[in-house]
Design a protein around this motif. Structure first.
Motif, short mmCIF file in Angstrom:
data_model
loop_
_atom_site.label_atom_id
_atom_site.label_comp_id
_atom_site.label_asym_id
_atom_site.label_seq_id
_atom_site.Cartn_x
_atom_site.Cartn_y
_atom_site.Cartn_z
N ALA A 1 40.81 40.97 41.46
CA ALA A 1 40.43 39.75 42.18
C ALA A 1 41.57 39.23 43.05
O ALA A 1 41.36 38.83 44.20
CB ALA A 1 40.00 38.67 41.19
N PRO B 1 41.55 38.68 29.05
CA PRO B 1 40.15 38.39 28.72
C PRO B 1 39.95 38.54 27.21
O PRO B 1 40.89 38.87 26.48
CB PRO B 1 39.38 39.47 29.48
N PHE B 2 38.75 38.27 26.75
CA PHE B 2 38.48 38.43 25.31
C PHE B 2 38.31 39.90 24.93
O PHE B 2 38.83 40.36 23.94
CB PHE B 2 37.19 37.69 24.93
N LEU C 1 41.92 39.35 24.02
CA LEU C 1 42.34 38.43 22.96
C LEU C 1 41.79 38.82 21.59
O LEU C 1 42.44 38.60 20.57
CB LEU C 1 41.90 37.00 23.32
N SER D 1 41.30 35.38 35.89
CA SER D 1 42.55 34.78 35.41
C SER D 1 43.52 35.80 34.81
O SER D 1 44.62 35.44 34.38
CB SER D 1 42.25 33.68 34.39
N VAL D 2 43.12 37.07 34.79
CA VAL D 2 43.98 38.11 34.21
C VAL D 2 45.32 38.16 34.95
O VAL D 2 46.39 38.26 34.34
CB VAL D 2 43.25 39.48 34.23
N PRO E 1 37.51 45.45 38.80
CA PRO E 1 38.08 46.81 38.79
C PRO E 1 37.12 47.81 38.13
O PRO E 1 37.22 49.01 38.36
CB PRO E 1 39.36 46.68 37.96
N THR F 1 33.57 39.30 35.61
CA THR F 1 32.74 38.97 34.46
C THR F 1 31.89 40.17 34.05
O THR F 1 31.35 40.87 34.90
CB THR F 1 31.86 37.71 34.73
N THR F 2 31.83 40.40 32.74
CA THR F 2 31.10 41.56 32.22
C THR F 2 29.59 41.35 32.24
O THR F 2 28.84 42.31 32.20
CB THR F 2 31.49 41.84 30.75
N GLY F 3 29.16 40.08 32.19
CA GLY F 3 27.73 39.81 32.10
C GLY F 3 27.20 39.92 30.67
O GLY F 3 26.01 40.06 30.44
N GLY G 1 38.06 37.66 34.00
CA GLY G 1 38.80 38.61 34.85
C GLY G 1 39.58 37.96 35.98
O GLY G 1 40.63 38.47 36.37
P1 NAD Z 1 35.15 39.35 29.54
O1 NAD Z 1 36.41 39.15 28.81
O2 NAD Z 1 33.94 39.79 28.81
O3 NAD Z 1 35.32 40.34 30.80
C1 NAD Z 1 36.33 40.25 31.72
C2 NAD Z 1 35.94 41.02 33.00
O4 NAD Z 1 37.00 40.91 33.93
C3 NAD Z 1 35.69 42.53 32.82
O5 NAD Z 1 34.50 42.88 33.49
C4 NAD Z 1 36.91 43.17 33.47
O6 NAD Z 1 36.61 44.45 34.04
C5 NAD Z 1 37.24 42.17 34.54
N1 NAD Z 1 38.63 42.17 35.02
C6 NAD Z 1 39.76 42.52 34.38
N2 NAD Z 1 40.84 42.37 35.18
C7 NAD Z 1 40.38 41.88 36.36
C8 NAD Z 1 41.00 41.50 37.58
N3 NAD Z 1 42.32 41.58 37.76
N4 NAD Z 1 40.20 41.05 38.58
C9 NAD Z 1 38.86 40.97 38.43
N5 NAD Z 1 38.22 41.31 37.30
C10 NAD Z 1 38.97 41.75 36.26
O7 NAD Z 1 34.96 38.01 30.23
P2 NAD Z 1 33.68 37.25 30.37
O8 NAD Z 1 32.53 38.16 30.70
O9 NAD Z 1 34.06 36.21 31.31
O10 NAD Z 1 33.34 36.65 28.89
C11 NAD Z 1 34.21 36.14 27.94
C12 NAD Z 1 34.01 34.66 27.70
O11 NAD Z 1 35.21 34.06 27.25
C13 NAD Z 1 33.73 33.95 28.97
O12 NAD Z 1 33.11 32.75 28.70
C14 NAD Z 1 35.12 33.72 29.49
O13 NAD Z 1 35.23 32.79 30.49
C15 NAD Z 1 35.81 33.24 28.22
N6 NAD Z 1 37.26 33.44 28.37
C16 NAD Z 1 37.93 32.57 29.18
C17 NAD Z 1 39.26 32.76 29.43
C18 NAD Z 1 39.94 31.81 30.38
O14 NAD Z 1 39.60 30.61 30.40
N7 NAD Z 1 40.84 32.29 31.22
C19 NAD Z 1 39.96 33.81 28.82
C20 NAD Z 1 39.23 34.67 27.97
C21 NAD Z 1 37.88 34.46 27.76
#
Ligand code: NAD
Ligand code: ZN
Length: 249
Positions: free
Chosen positions: A235, A35-36, A42, A28-29, A217, A190-192, A26
């Motif tokens: 964020a 996110p995935f 993704l 990096s959105v 959010p 992070t969703t947890g 989240g």
């Molecule tokens: P997730 O994809 O399961 O969840 C993303 C979370 O981010 C959600 O809770 C969502 O509500 C929240 N979110 C969305 N927009 C946001 C914002 N603008 N500000 C704050 N929060 C926001 O991600 P995860 O739980 O981290 O698990 C997926 C796995 O894949 C992790 O290991 C993750 O790091 C990895 N991943 C990494 C990248 C990257 O490197 N940027 C991208 C996709 C997935």
């Protein structure tokens, strides 16, 4: 967002001895990396089997073609957003001690954070599946796929954790040690849902009664269980405001 909630969070960080930041996709959105999970995640575009280790070994060229698109062409151009910069500022001023990220996009370091544990590895290096040698991704020509090790000709794999792969011992130990020490933990985007990374905040809560501040959010699995202060929002908007309040004289 009520300003007294942000103020309460800022006061917790100001009076803490060891604040640790824990980030997920989240954060990096707002840098343009989806996110995935979720509607525009993704996984709505790509098949998750490309991160399956067995599929990678049996279909290296096909896997690499997709991995390159998602993680090397696209992520390489991403820039840190105000949330990454706010965390780096807080580290420089001593308020944040360590950053644990599940992300592999290198954006905390690009923003200036130094003490970063990349729980799931990163895109910066590739690793040989035969001899274990790691090489900088930038040194490898990804026009010819799959790439091979220049020492033993083995297959090179991105140096991040695939499904069902173990977390490297060293980063796991350092991350859990940081969680055990933290008296405040900031959970950001992070969703947890991804184990074992998802255990880190519970460790902070159980071992050290850490105050859990969450920025998202939407609610996550943590929100009803261990979150003490929930800062609802993006964020990139909340963190600069929070940092401002923490750094106020
Ligand atoms: P997730 O994809 O399961 O969840 C993303 C979370 O981010 C959600 O809770 C969502 O509500 C929240 N979110 C969305 N927009 C946001 C914002 N603008 N500000 C704050 N929060 C926001 O991600 P995860 O739980 O981290 O698990 C997926 C796995 O894949 C992790 O290991 C993750 O790091 C990895 N991943 C990494 C990248 C990257 O490197 N940027 C991208 C996709 C997935
Ligand atoms: Zn090799």
């Amino acid at each position: 967002m009520k300003s007294d909630t942000i103020l309460k969070a800022a006061q917790s960080v100001r009076s803490s001895k060891f604040t640790v930041v824990f980030t997920g996709a989240g954060i990096s959105v707002e840098s343009g990396i989806p996110p995935f999970r979720g509607e525009n995640g993704l996984w709505s575009k790509y098949d998750p089997r490309y991160l399956d280790l067995e599929f990678f070994h049996t279909h290296p060229a096909e896997s690499w073609k997709v991995l390159k698109q998602i993680f090397f062409d696209f992520m390489a151009d991403a820039k840190p957003n105000p949330a990454h910069f706010a965390i780096a500022r807080l580290e420089q001023s001593g308020y944040v001690k360590e950053v644990i990220t599940q992300n592999i996009d290198n954006l905390h370091q690009k923003a200036g954070s130094k003490n970063v544990h990349e729980f799931h590895g990163s895109t910066r290096t590739l690793v040989c599946v035969d001899c274990g040698k790691t090489v900088p991704s930038a040194d490898i020509d990804l026009e010819h796929l799959p790439p091979h090790c220049n020492s033993c000709k083995g297959l090179l794999k991105p140096d991040f954790v695939f499904f069902s792969e173990m977390i490297p011992q060293r980063v796991s130990d350092l991350s859990f040690a940081a969680a055990e020490k933290s008296d405040v933990m900031l959970l950001i985007g992070t969703t947890g849902e991804v184990m074992p990374a998802s255990f880190l905040p519970y460790t902070a809560k159980e071992k050290n009664k850490a105050t859990i501040i969450e920025i998202n959010p939407d609610e996550s699995l943590y929100t009803p269980k261990i979150t003490d202060i929930f800062l609802k929002g993006k964020a990139g908007e909340i963190l600069p405001e929070l940092a401002e309040k923490i750094l106020q004289k």
